[in-house]
Motif scaffolding. Structure first.
Motif, PDB file in Angstrom:
ATOM      1  N   ARG A 176      -9.554   0.494   6.719  1.00  0.00           N
ATOM      2  CA  ARG A 176     -10.620  -0.373   6.218  1.00  0.00           C
ATOM      3  C   ARG A 176     -10.120  -1.222   5.040  1.00  0.00           C
ATOM      4  O   ARG A 176     -10.388  -2.409   4.957  1.00  0.00           O
ATOM      5  N   VAL A 177      -9.341  -0.603   4.158  1.00  0.00           N
ATOM      6  CA  VAL A 177      -8.807  -1.350   3.010  1.00  0.00           C
ATOM      7  C   VAL A 177      -7.800  -2.391   3.500  1.00  0.00           C
ATOM      8  O   VAL A 177      -7.789  -3.528   3.020  1.00  0.00           O
ATOM      9  N   SER A 202      -5.218  -1.169  -7.500  1.00  0.00           N
ATOM     10  CA  SER A 202      -6.207  -0.087  -7.465  1.00  0.00           C
ATOM     11  C   SER A 202      -5.532   1.236  -7.127  1.00  0.00           C
ATOM     12  O   SER A 202      -4.527   1.265  -6.417  1.00  0.00           O
ATOM     13  N   ARG A 233      -1.914  -1.362  -3.967  1.00  0.00           N
ATOM     14  CA  ARG A 233      -2.930  -0.348  -3.635  1.00  0.00           C
ATOM     15  C   ARG A 233      -2.232   1.008  -3.545  1.00  0.00           C
ATOM     16  O   ARG A 233      -1.301   1.162  -2.765  1.00  0.00           O
ATOM     17  N   GLY A 291     -10.776  -7.963  -0.897  1.00  0.00           N
ATOM     18  CA  GLY A 291     -10.454  -7.079  -2.026  1.00  0.00           C
ATOM     19  C   GLY A 291     -10.175  -7.875  -3.293  1.00  0.00           C
ATOM     20  O   GLY A 291      -9.276  -8.698  -3.317  1.00  0.00           O
ATOM     21  N   TRP A 312     -15.990   6.571   0.708  1.00  0.00           N
ATOM     22  CA  TRP A 312     -15.094   7.674   1.074  1.00  0.00           C
ATOM     23  C   TRP A 312     -15.942   8.919   1.332  1.00  0.00           C
ATOM     24  O   TRP A 312     -16.592   9.436   0.431  1.00  0.00           O
ATOM     25  N   TYR A 370     -10.185   5.209   6.311  1.00  0.00           N
ATOM     26  CA  TYR A 370     -10.384   4.602   4.988  1.00  0.00           C
ATOM     27  C   TYR A 370      -9.289   3.577   4.703  1.00  0.00           C
ATOM     28  O   TYR A 370      -9.574   2.433   4.324  1.00  0.00           O
ATOM     29  N   HIS A 411       0.862  -1.193   0.000  1.00  0.00           N
ATOM     30  CA  HIS A 411       0.000   0.000   0.000  1.00  0.00           C
ATOM     31  C   HIS A 411       0.895   1.238   0.000  1.00  0.00           C
ATOM     32  O   HIS A 411       1.720   1.397   0.890  1.00  0.00           O
ATOM     33  N   ASP A 440      -6.743   4.848  -5.568  1.00  0.00           N
ATOM     34  CA  ASP A 440      -7.831   5.628  -4.974  1.00  0.00           C
ATOM     35  C   ASP A 440      -7.389   7.081  -4.801  1.00  0.00           C
ATOM     36  O   ASP A 440      -6.301   7.339  -4.281  1.00  0.00           O
ATOM     37  N   TYR A 486      -2.830   5.126  -2.909  1.00  0.00           N
ATOM     38  CA  TYR A 486      -3.760   6.153  -2.419  1.00  0.00           C
ATOM     39  C   TYR A 486      -3.156   7.507  -2.774  1.00  0.00           C
ATOM     40  O   TYR A 486      -2.082   7.843  -2.272  1.00  0.00           O
ATOM     41  N   ASP A 533      -9.504  -5.364   4.785  1.00  0.00           N
ATOM     42  CA  ASP A 533     -10.419  -6.038   3.857  1.00  0.00           C
ATOM     43  C   ASP A 533      -9.747  -7.275   3.256  1.00  0.00           C
ATOM     44  O   ASP A 533      -8.804  -7.162   2.478  1.00  0.00           O
TER      45      ASP A 533
END
Lengths: 344, 312
Positions: free
Chosen positions: B225-226, B237, B168, B232, B289, B222, B120, B239, B170, B229
């Protein structure tokens, strides 16, 4: 790549289900026209503020948003009214220039070019659309609105009130700054006047189609009255200063006349036939004048506090350098076509 | 860095690199809800010589769990001291550290084929889209300054890594929140901080400069939470965690003056490079979000600092 000036539009929505699709199609055509030509303008976003609409407007807006990614929908938690909804929309905008238009096609987007050309040619910050002829095709409605604005313009220190209209073009920085200081009792157009005196209006044909067809308006009498009260509260009244002036004149007059009477009493007592009456009137004049003057001073203080609370700025810095880009374009088009800017 | 572990059917391990504003917010959100065991593991961000050894130690700690049963390993990178003013030299150092941490993730993918490994990365929407207005899904990153190039390089490195590594990204706009002493302060925290102390804030920009601000706790919740998860589905991804509401410095000044109940002192240093607007469309919001508004966030900072009786 051609540098483009970003344009945002703001539309408060309350009761517009019958008009929204048509309005968006008008905006699409403007957007495509700008995109296909070499005009340095880009309609970057159209913000619709759902002011707790009483009809199906929200659903229509959501479907339009899915179709066009430059449409933004903002939903207010309750019905706040047109001005707060406009303010909310402006605070979400990012354009170099912002157009505010009504939901009911009264304000045709085809005049955007014309308003912009007028703004950059005359180095303005705000341009209001001035209705050519009768907007509502109702003499009573049009005349009462015009007369009231003229009356307010007279009793306040603001000559621009008669130009106020919800179809406006505002420089982005000024629009957002004015919107950011608006409290629930600040009239948005008054706030604009605190940031700029480069305001003007341009005559264009405007028709309130909804009122003409249905005799129904987004505004009922109660709302119109509340609107007027609001405008009056936001504007410092010239009448306050006039009353202070009258007070101080009465005060000076009473002192001067009192001195004259006293002199007469000493030099020629026989010239005063009735005793006591003059001194009573003089006392009333003196005290009345003093009260009016002091009340005027207090009200001036209150006005200053009110303006401070409303957020009237001490100064504001603005950058108008990008206007040259649009001005050059319009001037080159004018030369090419050999026509006046008004025909754009 | 922090190593969080939770023992269940599939062991969850979260390695958080970066304990600044964003890292702390994610850590708070994770530890508040999920019952993780938290371990502080030394990692020298500013000493390249020590890093290989420290990363070996972290890999060893992970292997102790992984050898017993499959795991769900999340490596989160929210470290870095480079800001908008970073030089070319600063970004090269930071990119080198990032490469080493990414290697740790790639090695884990090779070592533990039955485990789910994800990386991430907190990137910068401001750095990537500097000078762009109304950024949508169709907008292309076009960094202007070294900081933006660093973020783009980090994203490219991650995206070109092993296909089995879940990626991931962000992209965050300007983050504000409770700043600790020694950390970089954003505009909002600086204005509140200097406003309380009645000192002048020097602003690089002009009153009309538009930026997008996000509240650190929104991000923390947020991203936590990812991270938690398990389901997924996408392997990769991106975001955009932005507020979608452009705010001018003038507007923020008004909000903070309203909070403090007095004027704040500002000195503007307007340079072309710092006064460019960066705004985002709300259309790029990911699901679930819901950013709060600046007024609420700024009020939280002010009340916390005021109630503490001291400022960090």
């Amino acid at each position: 790549m051609l540098q483009k000036i970003k344009i945002s539009t703001i539309t408060p929505v309350y009761n517009g289900e019958a008009y929204l699709e048509k309005l968006v199609l008008e905006l699409v055509s403007i957007r495509e026209k700008w995109s296909d030509s070499n005009i340095p303008l880009e309609l970057v976003e159209s913000i619709f503020v759902d002011d707790s609409a009483i009809d199906n407007s929200y659903e229509i807006l959501r479907s339009l948003q899915k179709r066009y990614d430059w449409i933004q929908v903002i939903t207010l938690s309750r019905n706040y009214g047109q001005h707060p909804a406009t303010v909310a929309g402006i605070l979400h905008s990012c354009g170099d220039w912002v157009f505010t238009i009504d939901e009911d096609l009264q304000h045709d987007p085809k005049y955007f070019d014309l308003l912009l050309a007028h703004a950059v040619t005359h180095e303005l910050d705000v341009v209001y659309a001035k209705p050519e002829g009768s907007v509502h095709q109702s003499v009573l409605r049009d005349q009462s609105s015009r007369l009231y604005k003229r009356f307010l313009s007279k009793i306040t220190a603001n000559p621009y009130i008669s130009s106020f209209n919800s179809y406006r073009l505002i420089r982005g920085a000024i629009a957002r700054s004015s919107a950011s200081i608006c409290s629930h009792e600040t009239y948005f157009d008054m706030a604009l006047c605190w940031f700029t005196d480069r305001l003007d209006s341009l005559s264009i044909p405007l028709k309130d189609q909804r009122f003409i067809e249905t005799k129904r308006s987004g505004y009922n009498l109660r709302r119109l009255l509340s609107h007027s009260r609001w405008l009056m509260i936001s504007a410092p009244l010239k009448i306050l200063r006039t009353s202070s002036l009258i007070g101080i004149l009465a005060l000076i007059g009473s002192v001067f006349y009192g001195g004259l009477i006293f002199y007469n009493k000493l030099t020629d007592p026989a010239s005063i036939p009735i005793r006591g009456w003059t001194s009573t009137i003089l006392s009333i004049l003196f005290l009345g004048g003093l009260c009016a003057f002091l009340l005027g001073v207090v009200l001036e203080y209150l006005t200053n506090i009110l303006l401070h609370t409303h957020g009237k700025p001490t100064f504001f810095v603005v950058d108008r350098s990008s206007d040259a880009l649009i001005r050059d374009y319009f001037e080159s088009e004018k030369k090419k076509k050999g026509v006046s800017l008004k025909t754009f | 860095m922090f190593l969080l572990r939770r023992f269940e059917k599939c062991h969850k391990i979260i390695a958080i690199f970066g304990e600044g504003l964003i890292g702390s917010s994610i850590l708070s959100a994770l530890t508040a809800s999920a019952g993780f065991a938290k371990e502080l593991v030394g990692f020298s961000y500013d000493d390249a010589a020590k890093q290989p050894g420290e990363l070996r130690h972290i890999a060893h700690r992970i292997s102790q769990v992984a050898e017993r049963r499959p795991m769900d390993l999340c490596i989160l990178w929210c470290a870095g001291t480079a800001g908008f003013g970073a030089t070319e030299c600063d970004i090269q150092d930071e990119l080198a550290i990032f490469r080493r941490v990414l290697e740790l993730a790639q090695n884990s993918v090779d070592l533990y084929p039955k485990s789910k490994i994800s990386f991430h990365l907190t990137s910068s929407a401001g750095g990537l889209f500097e000078g762009q207005k109304y950024v949508t899904r169709h907008s292309n990153p076009a960094p202007i300054r070294p900081y933006g190039h660093l973020k783009r390089s980090q994203e490219e490195l991650l995206l070109s890594s092993s296909a089995r590594l879940v990626k991931r990204i962000y992209r965050l706009s300007s983050v504000y929140g409770y700043i600790k002493r020694g950390h970089r302060m954003g505009l909002i925290s600086t204005l509140i901080f200097n406003g309380i102390r009645q000192q002048v804030s020097h602003i690089f920009g002009n009153p009309s400069t538009l930026r997008d601000y996000v509240w650190c706790e929104d991000l923390g919740k947020y991203i936590a939470r990812v991270l938690l998860d398990h389901e997924g589905k996408e392997n990769c991804s991106i975001d955009h965690l932005v507020s979608g509401k452009p705010s001018s410095i003038y507007e923020i000044q008004g909000i903070i003056e309203g909070l403090l109940g007095r004027k704040i002192y500002l000195a503007f240093q307007d340079t072309n490079t710092n006064s460019s607007d960066i705004t985002f469309s709300r259309i790029i919001f990911p699901d679930n979000w819901y950013p709060i508004d600046i007024e609420t966030g700024a009020r939280s900072i002010y009340l916390k600092w005021r109630d503490c009786g001291s400022i960090p």
